[in-house]
Design a protein around this motif. Structure first.
Motif, PDB file in Angstrom:
ATOM      1  N   ARG A 132      52.098 -22.745  41.283  1.00 27.54           N
ATOM      2  CA  ARG A 132      52.948 -23.889  40.934  1.00 27.54           C
ATOM      3  C   ARG A 132      54.425 -23.507  40.927  1.00 27.54           C
ATOM      4  NH1 ARG A 132      50.264 -25.904  35.549  1.00 27.54           N
ATOM      5  NH2 ARG A 132      51.982 -24.588  35.045  1.00 27.54           N
ATOM      6  N   GLU A 135      55.588 -23.159  44.518  1.00 26.37           N
ATOM      7  CA  GLU A 135      55.727 -24.498  45.106  1.00 26.37           C
ATOM      8  C   GLU A 135      57.019 -25.155  44.615  1.00 26.37           C
ATOM      9  OE1 GLU A 135      53.407 -28.709  44.805  1.00 26.37           O
ATOM     10  OE2 GLU A 135      52.171 -26.922  45.148  1.00 26.37           O
ATOM     11  N   SER A 138      60.071 -23.754  46.428  1.00 28.01           N
ATOM     12  CA  SER A 138      60.243 -23.934  47.883  1.00 28.01           C
ATOM     13  C   SER A 138      60.856 -25.259  48.231  1.00 28.01           C
ATOM     14  CB  SER A 138      58.935 -23.748  48.615  1.00 28.01           C
ATOM     15  OG  SER A 138      57.836 -24.295  47.983  1.00 28.01           O
TER      16      SER A 138
END
Length: 138
Positions: A132, A135, A138
């Motif tokens: 998480r 993510e 990014s």
């Protein structure tokens, strides 16, 4: 983001953390203590003990990385306050703490350092938080 071996990580940091990723300047680690979402940034520069020892461009990069990590950690945890700090009294290698805090957490409003016994993440919890966080970054 891949792990690299071009920088020696302090033994205590290695023992107390979980690798997340290598950012452009810093190794991003997760403190293995589920009581607080707690990231650590360690610039991959040999011999650095103090912030002022980093080159100006590295300080700017570290600031950007710290802000990105703090925003991601706050979004993931719903933290009311993000604590960003350097101490280095025990671990001399320069590292920057990014700790998500909430009123009512185990030592609110006191510091997280040296409080109680560490509660390690389960392997599944650590992998989920790592995924998480990556993510979010990014």
């Amino acid at each position: 983001m891949q792990a690299t071996t071009d920088h020696e990580l302090d033994e205590r940091l290695r023992a107390d953390t979980i690798f997340i990723a290598d950012l452009p300047l810093s190794r991003l680690l997760l403190m293995n203590d589920r009581r607080w979402p707690w990231a650590i940034l360690v610039p991959r520069r040999a011999g650095i003990v103090e912030l002022f020892e980093l080159a100006a461009e590295d300080r700017h990069q570290l600031d950007a990385e710290a802000c990105d990590v703090a925003k991601a950690m706050q979004a993931l945890s719903g933290a009311e306050k993000m604590n960003v700090a350097t101490l280095g009294n025990i671990v001399r290698q320069f590292h920057l703490h990014v700790v998500a805090r909430q009123e009512g957490d185990p030592n609110w409003p006191g510091p997280v350092w040296g409080f109680g016994a560490r509660e390690p993440y389960s392997s599944d919890e650590a992998q989920s938080l790592r995924a998480r966080l990556l993510e979010s970054l990014s």
